[in-house]
Design an enzyme around this catalytic site. Structure first.
Site, PDB file in Angstrom:
ATOM      1  N   ARG A   1     -39.456 -45.477 -43.243  1.00 47.80           N
ATOM      2  CA  ARG A   1     -39.697 -46.818 -43.771  1.00 47.80           C
ATOM      3  C   ARG A   1     -39.137 -46.957 -45.189  1.00 47.80           C
ATOM      4  O   ARG A   1     -38.568 -47.993 -45.543  1.00 47.80           O
ATOM      5  CB  ARG A   1     -41.197 -47.113 -43.729  1.00 47.80           C
TER       6      ARG A   1
ATOM      7  N   LYS B   1     -41.431 -52.394 -47.872  1.00 41.95           N
ATOM      8  CA  LYS B   1     -42.545 -52.129 -48.785  1.00 41.95           C
ATOM      9  C   LYS B   1     -41.990 -52.160 -50.206  1.00 41.95           C
ATOM     10  O   LYS B   1     -41.597 -51.131 -50.756  1.00 41.95           O
ATOM     11  CB  LYS B   1     -43.180 -50.778 -48.442  1.00 41.95           C
TER      12      LYS B   1
ATOM     13  N   GLU C   1     -49.870 -61.465 -41.720  1.00 38.27           N
ATOM     14  CA  GLU C   1     -50.735 -60.345 -42.102  1.00 38.27           C
ATOM     15  C   GLU C   1     -51.495 -60.721 -43.356  1.00 38.27           C
ATOM     16  O   GLU C   1     -51.460 -61.868 -43.791  1.00 38.27           O
ATOM     17  CB  GLU C   1     -49.909 -59.071 -42.279  1.00 38.27           C
TER      18      GLU C   1
HETATM   19  C1  LIG Z   1     -48.469 -50.733 -46.738  1.00 44.82           C
HETATM   20  C2  LIG Z   1     -48.703 -52.044 -46.091  1.00 44.82           C
HETATM   21  C3  LIG Z   1     -49.417 -52.161 -44.873  1.00 44.82           C
HETATM   22  C4  LIG Z   1     -50.100 -50.986 -44.211  1.00 44.82           C
HETATM   23  O1  LIG Z   1     -49.201 -50.025 -43.770  1.00 44.82           O
HETATM   24  P1  LIG Z   1     -49.705 -48.539 -43.456  1.00 44.82           P
HETATM   25  O2  LIG Z   1     -48.438 -47.821 -43.170  1.00 44.82           O
HETATM   26  O3  LIG Z   1     -50.583 -48.619 -42.270  1.00 44.82           O
HETATM   27  O4  LIG Z   1     -50.417 -48.065 -44.666  1.00 44.82           O
HETATM   28  C5  LIG Z   1     -49.514 -53.414 -44.301  1.00 44.82           C
HETATM   29  N1  LIG Z   1     -48.982 -54.508 -44.887  1.00 44.82           N
HETATM   30  C6  LIG Z   1     -48.318 -54.435 -46.058  1.00 44.82           C
HETATM   31  C7  LIG Z   1     -47.754 -55.668 -46.651  1.00 44.82           C
HETATM   32  C8  LIG Z   1     -48.148 -53.211 -46.690  1.00 44.82           C
HETATM   33  O5  LIG Z   1     -47.485 -53.151 -47.852  1.00 44.82           O
END
Ligand SMILES: *Cc1c(COP(=O)(O)O)cnc(C)c1O
Length: 341
Positions: A82, A184, A220
């Site tokens: 990622r 991210k 989300e």
């Molecule tokens: C990090 C993150 C998540 C959760 O991802 P994980 O890999 O399960 O920790 C969900 N949404 C956003 C916007 C994120 O930055």
């Protein structure tokens, strides 16, 4: 190794400086070897690209102690992948995925005294991140970068059981269609700060963001993906190009299907259907699943049948199974748990 003298069960979610962190530098088109260092401070130009144009991305994962006493991390290969995807979208050099996993292991090994003991509910949170560090004033990507990983022990997410939370449908957008919602990057969080402060001020725990294009579909929250359970026990998660692919959510979908034998669906979820679901949860590394009891939408409330007292029954099974795999109480059928010796 002796553990640090920390009151693990009463730790919060704040930064505590540990002994070692990892740093690798990218310069003249190549990454250096990378190493562990003691210094937690970073010195760079006032005109560094990260400070002016926010060229920075990050990851988050946890190390913890299993029932058997092993120190482990969960699916670090997916964090490596990622971060590489985030790099490509942000015009940053990819940090090799095998070196990422090696760096994670080095940091955990060097800070083993900070990995909380089994049964405390606490974990060692790891924060890999990368940023453009050389001066840039005309708008363009940096050409020097740092990749770093620090870690900090964090307390149990739920103290005294997971209580369902109340969220609101936000009037702000998190991510544009064709934007950066799927990576991210700090920039997605910078623009969410006002929205979360506003939601907290109004008495809500989190925001539900809808798709910015039509405002009809569930995306989300600021930092966690949604899982829903239908009244007939199907697990549903929103599909969208502008949500961040949560490793926890992807793992829970596999747990639902392969461990619990449930039907699973990743598809567009219209906000209109949300009132018909039986359970709702938020998935992310920090909490694994936070149950949602209520959603507030401009004067209307959606109250899930699972209520405000405890997690819904399927959410609970998902939570118990995934945390069971992570803690070594349930067989790790897919090789998700990586032991660091
Ligand atoms: C990090 C993150 C998540 C959760 O991802 P994980 O890999 O399960 O920790 C969900 N949404 C956003 C916007 C994120 O930055």
């Amino acid at each position: 190794m002796d553990k640090k003298n920390i009151d693990w069960s009463n730790l919060g979610f704040g930064y505590i400086k540990t002994d070692k962190r990892y740093v690798a530098m990218f310069k003249d088109g190549a990454w250096d070897e990378g190493k562990l260092i003691d210094d937690d401070m970073i010195t760079m130009s006032e005109c560094a690209c990260v400070l002016q144009y926010a060229q920075t991305i990050f990851e988050g994962l946890k190390a913890y102690t299993t029932e058997k006493g092993d120190t482990v991390v969960f699916r670090p290969d997916l964090n490596a992948e990622r971060l590489a995807n985030s790099s490509r979208r942000m015009e940053m050099p990819v940090f090799p995925e095998d070196k990422f996993i090696d760096a994670v292991e080095q940091v955990v090994r060097a800070n083993k005294a900070y990995v909380p003991p089994y049964g405390t509910g606490a974990t060692l949170y790891l924060r890999p991140f990368m940023f453009g560090s050389n001066p840039v004033i005309g708008v363009k990507p940096a050409d020097e970068f740092q990749f770093r990983i620090f870690c900090t022990p964090v307390g149990p997410y739920f103290k005294g059981g997971a209580k369902p939370i109340t969220i609101k449908v936000s009037d702000f957008d998190r991510a544009a269609p064709h934007g950066t919602g799927y990576i991210k990057a700090g920039l997605n969080y910078a623009m969410s700060l006002h929205a979360i402060v506003t939601a907290h001020h109004e008495g809500f725990d989190e925001n539900m963001y809808l798709d910015a294009g039509s405002r009809t579909k569930v995306e989300e929250t600021g930092g966690a993906n949604f899982l829903f359970v239908t009244k007939d026990g199907k697990v549903v998660t929103p599909k969208s190009n502008s949500i961040l692919p949560s490793i926890t959510r992807r793992s829970l979908m596999i747990v639902a299907k392969e461990y619990l034998g449930l039907e699973v669906e990743e598809r567009e979820v219209y906000f209109d259907e949300v009132k018909d679901f039986a359970e709702c949860g938020l998935c992310g590394t920090a909490a694994v699943i936070s149950p949602v009891g209520k959603i507030y939408d401009h004067g209307n409330e959606i109250c899930f049948p699972s209520g405000m007292a405890e997690m819904g029954p399927i959410t609970k099974q998902l939570y118990d199974t995934l945390t069971g795999i992570q803690m070594g109480r349930i067989e790790d059928r897919f090789g998700w748990v990586r032991v660091i010796d």
